[in-house]
Design an enzyme around this catalytic site. Sequence first.
Site, PDB file in Angstrom:
ATOM      1  CE  LYS A  11      37.044  38.379  43.479  1.00  0.00           C
ATOM      2  NZ  LYS A  11      35.929  38.606  42.628  1.00  0.00           N
ATOM      3  CD  GLU A 166      34.788  32.056  40.283  1.00  0.00           C
ATOM      4  OE1 GLU A 166      34.548  32.136  41.565  1.00  0.00           O
ATOM      5  OE2 GLU A 166      35.607  32.749  39.975  1.00  0.00           O
TER       6      GLU A 166
HETATM    7  P1  PGA Z   1      32.145  36.692  45.077  1.00  0.00           P
HETATM    8  O1  PGA Z   1      33.568  36.399  44.218  1.00  0.00           O
HETATM    9  O2  PGA Z   1      32.062  35.621  45.949  1.00  0.00           O
HETATM   10  O3  PGA Z   1      32.549  38.166  45.769  1.00  0.00           O
HETATM   11  O4  PGA Z   1      31.150  36.777  43.892  1.00  0.00           O
HETATM   12  C1  PGA Z   1      33.785  35.229  43.660  1.00  0.00           C
HETATM   13  C2  PGA Z   1      35.076  34.928  42.826  1.00  0.00           C
HETATM   14  O5  PGA Z   1      35.337  36.147  42.250  1.00  0.00           O
HETATM   15  O6  PGA Z   1      35.820  34.158  42.779  1.00  0.00           O
END
Ligand code: PGA
Length: 249
Positions: A11, A166
Amino acid sequence: MRKKIVAGNWKMNFGLDETQDLISGLKKINKTSDAEVVIAPPFTNLFSAFEALKNTNISLAAQNMHESEKGAFTGEISAGMLKSIGVNTVILGHSERRAIFGEDENLLTEKVNMALKNDMRIIYCFGEELKDRNYGEHHEVVGKQIANTLYHLDAEAWKHIVLAYEPVWAIGTGETATPDQAQDMHSFVRKEVKHEYGAEVADNLSILYGGSVKPANANEIFSKEDVDGGLIGGASLKAEDFMAIVNAF
Ligand code: PGA
């Protein structure tokens, strides 16, 4: 046999030095699983990451790209630009792109088409919101998300598609789908794809789970038949945690 993949979505985290540090950390840890490892640093760090990952078995993905070939799109990055620095995989349809940046199914269809035109592999994300699950509509919502953006493709194109389930309520919340909830959705998706394209496409399709995967829960989630890997956010920012998840396979 379909591929096992563990991908880290960094991210909007890390500048150049932190990127180099994290990659050095990843390289120091022995990979004991046969899963493919992919990391997706921010655009500005992709080229330095590419250089740092030479002679390793870790590959790169971009977190997004523009749907056009080139032109007057200030601030945007094209598929061709990514390819020119050795990035052959792109994450599309992440729920943050959908919710925060308003990416709808029409736009995502254009992005999918442009990525494929440039011979890129796509990690295509989808998932229901909590209200959808509470109403018992999670299968329907997910089915539509996939159908509306991917079912115009021919079977050959599906060789370049990796899916990532997700559930929005599990992303960055610390709340994970139970292994059974993940298996239920993955097997639903595989059946839908099989119905549309036949067994060969469905059986060779890697379906990753994403949403608060951590070293402590990875093993149980990955042990499910239709879970072929993970898309990892928060836990991909620490070399030990990410490699522990990779090695949970
Ligand atoms: P997270 O994010 O593992 O921090 O929950 C997963 C993603 O957004 O791909």
